[in-house]
Design a protein around this motif. Structure first.
Motif, PDB file in Angstrom:
ATOM      1  N   ASP A 306      35.730 -84.057   0.997  1.00  9.93           N
ATOM      2  CA  ASP A 306      36.005 -82.616   0.806  1.00  9.93           C
ATOM      3  C   ASP A 306      36.562 -82.368  -0.591  1.00  9.93           C
ATOM      4  N   VAL A 307      37.535 -83.227  -0.942  1.00  6.80           N
ATOM      5  CA  VAL A 307      38.262 -83.025  -2.185  1.00  6.80           C
ATOM      6  C   VAL A 307      37.369 -83.240  -3.404  1.00  6.80           C
ATOM      7  N   ARG A 308      36.437 -84.140  -3.263  1.00  4.86           N
ATOM      8  CA  ARG A 308      35.476 -84.361  -4.348  1.00  4.86           C
ATOM      9  C   ARG A 308      34.757 -83.044  -4.675  1.00  4.86           C
ATOM     10  N   LEU A 309      34.346 -82.326  -3.641  1.00  8.33           N
ATOM     11  CA  LEU A 309      33.663 -81.045  -3.843  1.00  8.33           C
ATOM     12  C   LEU A 309      34.625 -79.964  -4.337  1.00  8.33           C
ATOM     13  N   LEU A 310      35.790 -79.933  -3.684  1.00  7.77           N
ATOM     14  CA  LEU A 310      36.726 -78.850  -3.967  1.00  7.77           C
ATOM     15  C   LEU A 310      37.288 -78.935  -5.389  1.00  7.77           C
ATOM     16  N   ALA A 311      37.559 -80.142  -5.845  1.00  5.64           N
ATOM     17  CA  ALA A 311      38.121 -80.303  -7.200  1.00  5.64           C
ATOM     18  C   ALA A 311      37.144 -79.753  -8.240  1.00  5.64           C
ATOM     19  N   GLU A 312      35.872 -80.076  -8.074  1.00  6.38           N
ATOM     20  CA  GLU A 312      34.866 -79.615  -9.026  1.00  6.38           C
ATOM     21  C   GLU A 312      34.684 -78.094  -8.911  1.00  6.38           C
ATOM     22  N   ALA A 313      34.711 -77.594  -7.673  1.00  4.70           N
ATOM     23  CA  ALA A 313      34.562 -76.145  -7.477  1.00  4.70           C
ATOM     24  C   ALA A 313      35.733 -75.389  -8.112  1.00  4.70           C
ATOM     25  N   LEU A 314      36.944 -75.933  -7.968  1.00  7.21           N
ATOM     26  CA  LEU A 314      38.116 -75.269  -8.555  1.00  7.21           C
ATOM     27  C   LEU A 314      38.080 -75.353 -10.088  1.00  7.21           C
ATOM     28  N   ARG A 315      37.609 -76.483 -10.595  1.00  5.34           N
ATOM     29  CA  ARG A 315      37.505 -76.618 -12.043  1.00  5.34           C
ATOM     30  C   ARG A 315      36.581 -75.525 -12.611  1.00  5.34           C
ATOM     31  N   ARG A 316      35.442 -75.363 -11.962  1.00  7.71           N
ATOM     32  CA  ARG A 316      34.496 -74.352 -12.472  1.00  7.71           C
ATOM     33  C   ARG A 316      35.053 -72.944 -12.340  1.00  7.71           C
ATOM     34  N   SER A 317      35.728 -72.700 -11.225  1.00  2.00           N
ATOM     35  CA  SER A 317      36.269 -71.361 -11.015  1.00  2.00           C
ATOM     36  C   SER A 317      37.411 -71.076 -11.989  1.00  2.00           C
ATOM     37  N   LEU A 318      38.373 -72.003 -12.065  1.00  2.00           N
ATOM     38  CA  LEU A 318      39.588 -71.717 -12.819  1.00  2.00           C
ATOM     39  C   LEU A 318      39.415 -71.881 -14.326  1.00  2.00           C
ATOM     40  N   LEU A 319      38.522 -72.764 -14.734  1.00  2.00           N
ATOM     41  CA  LEU A 319      38.371 -72.982 -16.180  1.00  2.00           C
ATOM     42  C   LEU A 319      37.167 -72.256 -16.772  1.00  2.00           C
ATOM     43  N   GLU A 320      36.146 -72.010 -15.929  1.00  2.00           N
ATOM     44  CA  GLU A 320      34.928 -71.413 -16.479  1.00  2.00           C
ATOM     45  C   GLU A 320      34.618 -70.047 -15.873  1.00  2.00           C
ATOM     46  N   GLY A 321      35.431 -69.646 -14.909  1.00  2.00           N
ATOM     47  CA  GLY A 321      35.198 -68.348 -14.275  1.00  2.00           C
ATOM     48  C   GLY A 321      33.919 -68.306 -13.445  1.00  2.00           C
ATOM     49  N   ASP A 322      33.391 -69.502 -13.119  1.00  4.52           N
ATOM     50  CA  ASP A 322      32.140 -69.572 -12.354  1.00  4.52           C
ATOM     51  C   ASP A 322      32.481 -69.838 -10.886  1.00  4.52           C
ATOM     52  N   GLU A 323      32.218 -68.852 -10.048  1.00  2.00           N
ATOM     53  CA  GLU A 323      32.659 -68.924  -8.642  1.00  2.00           C
ATOM     54  C   GLU A 323      31.630 -69.572  -7.720  1.00  2.00           C
ATOM     55  N   ARG A 324      30.460 -69.935  -8.260  1.00  2.00           N
ATOM     56  CA  ARG A 324      29.381 -70.347  -7.355  1.00  2.00           C
ATOM     57  C   ARG A 324      29.707 -71.588  -6.535  1.00  2.00           C
ATOM     58  N   ALA A 325      30.312 -72.596  -7.158  1.00  2.76           N
ATOM     59  CA  ALA A 325      30.602 -73.832  -6.414  1.00  2.76           C
ATOM     60  C   ALA A 325      31.668 -73.585  -5.345  1.00  2.76           C
ATOM     61  N   LEU A 326      32.611 -72.706  -5.675  1.00  7.19           N
ATOM     62  CA  LEU A 326      33.643 -72.370  -4.694  1.00  7.19           C
ATOM     63  C   LEU A 326      33.023 -71.607  -3.511  1.00  7.19           C
ATOM     64  N   ASP A 327      32.107 -70.699  -3.831  1.00  5.32           N
ATOM     65  CA  ASP A 327      31.423 -69.968  -2.767  1.00  5.32           C
ATOM     66  C   ASP A 327      30.598 -70.920  -1.895  1.00  5.32           C
ATOM     67  N   ALA A 328      30.071 -71.981  -2.532  1.00  8.72           N
ATOM     68  CA  ALA A 328      29.210 -72.915  -1.798  1.00  8.72           C
ATOM     69  C   ALA A 328      30.023 -73.982  -1.059  1.00  8.72           C
ATOM     70  N   TYR A 329      31.341 -74.071  -1.328  1.00 12.43           N
ATOM     71  CA  TYR A 329      32.141 -75.161  -0.765  1.00 12.43           C
ATOM     72  C   TYR A 329      32.047 -75.264   0.765  1.00 12.43           C
ATOM     73  N   PRO A 330      32.237 -74.164   1.506  1.00  8.22           N
ATOM     74  CA  PRO A 330      32.200 -74.320   2.969  1.00  8.22           C
ATOM     75  C   PRO A 330      30.879 -74.916   3.460  1.00  8.22           C
ATOM     76  N   GLU A 331      29.781 -74.447   2.929  1.00  6.31           N
ATOM     77  CA  GLU A 331      28.478 -74.935   3.374  1.00  6.31           C
ATOM     78  C   GLU A 331      28.256 -76.391   2.924  1.00  6.31           C
TER      79      GLU A 331
END
Ligand code: PHB
Length: 393
Positions: A306-331
Motif C-alpha cells: 500500500d505504502v509503495r503506492l501511497l508514497a508515490e501518489a503523495l509525492r506527485r500530489s504534494l510536490l507536483e500538484g498532480d492528483e491522478r495517482a492519489l485519485d487512483a490509489y484506492p483502485e
C-alpha cells in the motif's frame, strides 16, 4: 490548551506502513509527523508473523544498513506442504526465480524506528489519536492526546491512517469504525515460541486429520510453531506436554525438537477490507484498510505494498500538484489487496479442517492439495503468490 503542530503529512500509527511511509516521504523531501498510542518498547516487542516477500525486502534495502533483513534474516527458497503424512516441496527458485525472507515483523519495526530516529523524524510514542477532522478540506487535522493526556492537534495537507485493525482514522474515511467487507473463520491459531533447535530448514504447512499445523523458525535456538485451535481457546488451557502432543500429531513424519515454551498466543482469523480507502485528504493503509488471516503471511507485505503506492501518489500530489495517482490509489491498492485476500483465504481453506468437515470434504481437500503439488503450474501459482506478485512498473 491545545498544542498545534503543522506538517505536510500526518501519519497515525507507527507500524510497518506508517514508518516506511515516513521514510519514503522523507526521501522525496516531504516532512511528516508520525504518532502512535503505544510505547516504543511495545511496538518493538509485539510478536507477529515472520515472512517477507522479495519485493518487501528490496524496498527495505532502501533503509541501508538499518535493514537487517538480509543479514539477520534467512532467505528461504521454498516451503513444504505436508498432507497424508508426506511432504511436497514448493521450490520458489525453480518455479518463479524468487524467494522470501524469514525475518520477524518486530525486527523490521526495530529497523524502521532506528532508521527514522536517526534521520530526525518527528515520531511520537504514547500519543493517542481520537479523531480526524476536516477530512474533506485541504487542511485535515488529527485530534489527539499526548502521553500526559494533554490535547494535541496535527494540521496537515494530508492524513494517513495506518493505525492497525482497530483504526481510529478509518471512521473519517468509511463513515464508521467498521465499514468494510468482512469474514470470520471457525478456527484460530495457537502460537508458541520455544527454545529449541529448528525441526526443519524451511516452513512446513501441514494438513492432518487433526487439523493444521505450521512449523516455522526464528533462529538457531528459538522456534515458532502454530496449530489450529478453537477461537475461544484459553492459552493457559494446555500444559507444555499437551502443546507438544497437539503439535506433534499434526506433523506426522517429522519428530519435532522440543524445548521450553516461553510464549503462547491465540491468533484469531479474520478477513476484512474497508469499503473505502480514501476520502478527501485522508487515506488508509495497512491493517487499518485490510486484515488477512495469517496463513501465507501476507499482512505486513500488503501494508508495505500500500505504502509503495501511497508514497508515490503523495509525492506527485504534494510536490507536483498532480492528483491522478492519489485519485487512483484506492483502485490500484484494491487490486493487490483482493489478490492477497483471495490467496490468504485459499491457503487457509486448502490446509485447515473446519469443525463440520465431512468425509467428502476431507477427500476433496486432499484432491485439491494434490492438484497443486502434482502440477508445475499449481506449484508456480502458489510460489508466485507466496513470494509476492511483481509490482507493475
Ligand atoms: C511465522 O513465522 O510467524 C509465520 C510464518 C508463516 C505464516 C504465518 C506466520 O504463514
Amino acid at each position: 490548551m491545545t498544542t498545534t503542530v503543522r506538517t505536510r503529512v500526518a501519519i497515525v500509527g507507527a507500524g510497518p506502513a506508517g514508518l516506511l511511509l515516513s521514510h519514503l516521504l522523507d526521501r522525496a523531501g516531504i516532512d511528516s509527523v508520525v504518532i502512535d498510542q503505544r510505547s516504543r518498547d511495545e511496538i518493538e516487542s509485539t510478536i507477529r508473523a515472520g515472512i517477507l516477500e522479495q519485493g518487501t525486502v528490496e524496498l527495505l534495502d532502501d533503509l541501508g544498513p538499518h535493514s537487517r533483513a538480509r543479514t539477520v534474516g534467512h532467505r528461504h527458497d521454498g516451503i513444504e506442504l505436508r498432507f497424508e503424512g508426506e511432504g511436497h516441496r514448493i521450490d520458489f527458485a525453480e518455479t518463479v526465480g524468487r524467494a522470501v525472507w524469514l525475518y520477524p515483523q518486530h525486527e523490521v519495526l526495530k529497523d524502521l524506528v532506528a532508521a527514522r530516529l536517526a534521520a530526525g523524524q518527528d515520531l511520537r510514542f504514547g500519543v493517542t489519536a481520537e479523531a480526524i477532522a476536516d477530512a474533506e478540506t485541504d487542511r485535515p487535522r488529527v485530534l489527539a492526546r499526548d502521553a500526559e493526556g494533554r490535547p494535541l492537534q496535527i494540521e496537515a495537507d494530508f492524513v494517513v491512517g495506518s493505525d492497525g485493525s482497530r483504526s481510529v482514522a478509518r471512521a473519517a474515511v468509511t463513515g464508521s469504525s467498521q465499514g468494510g467487507y468482512f469474514r470470520e473463520y471457525p478456527f484460530a491459531w495457537f502460537g508458541i515460541l520455544c527454545e529449541a533447535p529448528p525441526s526443519a530448514d524451511e516452513l512446513i504447512y501441514s494438513n492432518s486429520p487433526d487439523g493444521f499445523a505450521l512449523v516455522s523458525q526464528r533462529s538457531d535456538t528459538v522456534q515458532r510453531m502454530y496449530f489450529q485451535c478453537d477461537p475461544d481457546t484459553d492459552t493457559a488451557a494446555f500444559t507444555e506436554e499437551q502443546l507438544w502432543d497437539e503439535l506433534q500429531k499434526r506433523v506426522p513424519g517429522t519428530t519435532l525438537k522440543q524445548g521450553p515454551i516461553f510464549q503462547r498466543d491465540v491468533l484469531r482469523f479474520r478477513s476484512f477490507v474497508a469499503h473505502e480507502l480514501r476520502r478527501g485528504r485522508v487515506a488508509l493503509a495497512g491493517d487499518a484498510a485490510h486484515t488477512v488471516p495469517p496463513t501465507g503471511a501476507k499482512g505486513m507485505n500488503l501494508a508495505i505494498a500500500d505504502v509503495r503506492l501511497l508514497a508515490e501518489a503523495l509525492r506527485r500530489s504534494l510536490l507536483e500538484g498532480d492528483e491522478r495517482a492519489l485519485d487512483a490509489y484506492p483502485e490500484a491498492a484494491s487490486r493487490r489487496i483482493w489478490k492477497a485476500q483471495h490467496f490468504s483465504w485459499w491457503m487457509t481453506s486448502l490446509l485447515h479442517v473446519t469443525p463440520d468437515a465431512t468425509d467428502f470434504d476431507r477427500r476433496r481437500q486432499v484432491g485439491e492439495l494434490r492438484s497443486v503439488v502434482e502440477s508445475a503450474h499449481g506449484r508456480a501459482a502458489l510460489a508466485e503468490a507466496y513470494t509476492g506478485w511483481p509490482f507493475p512498473s
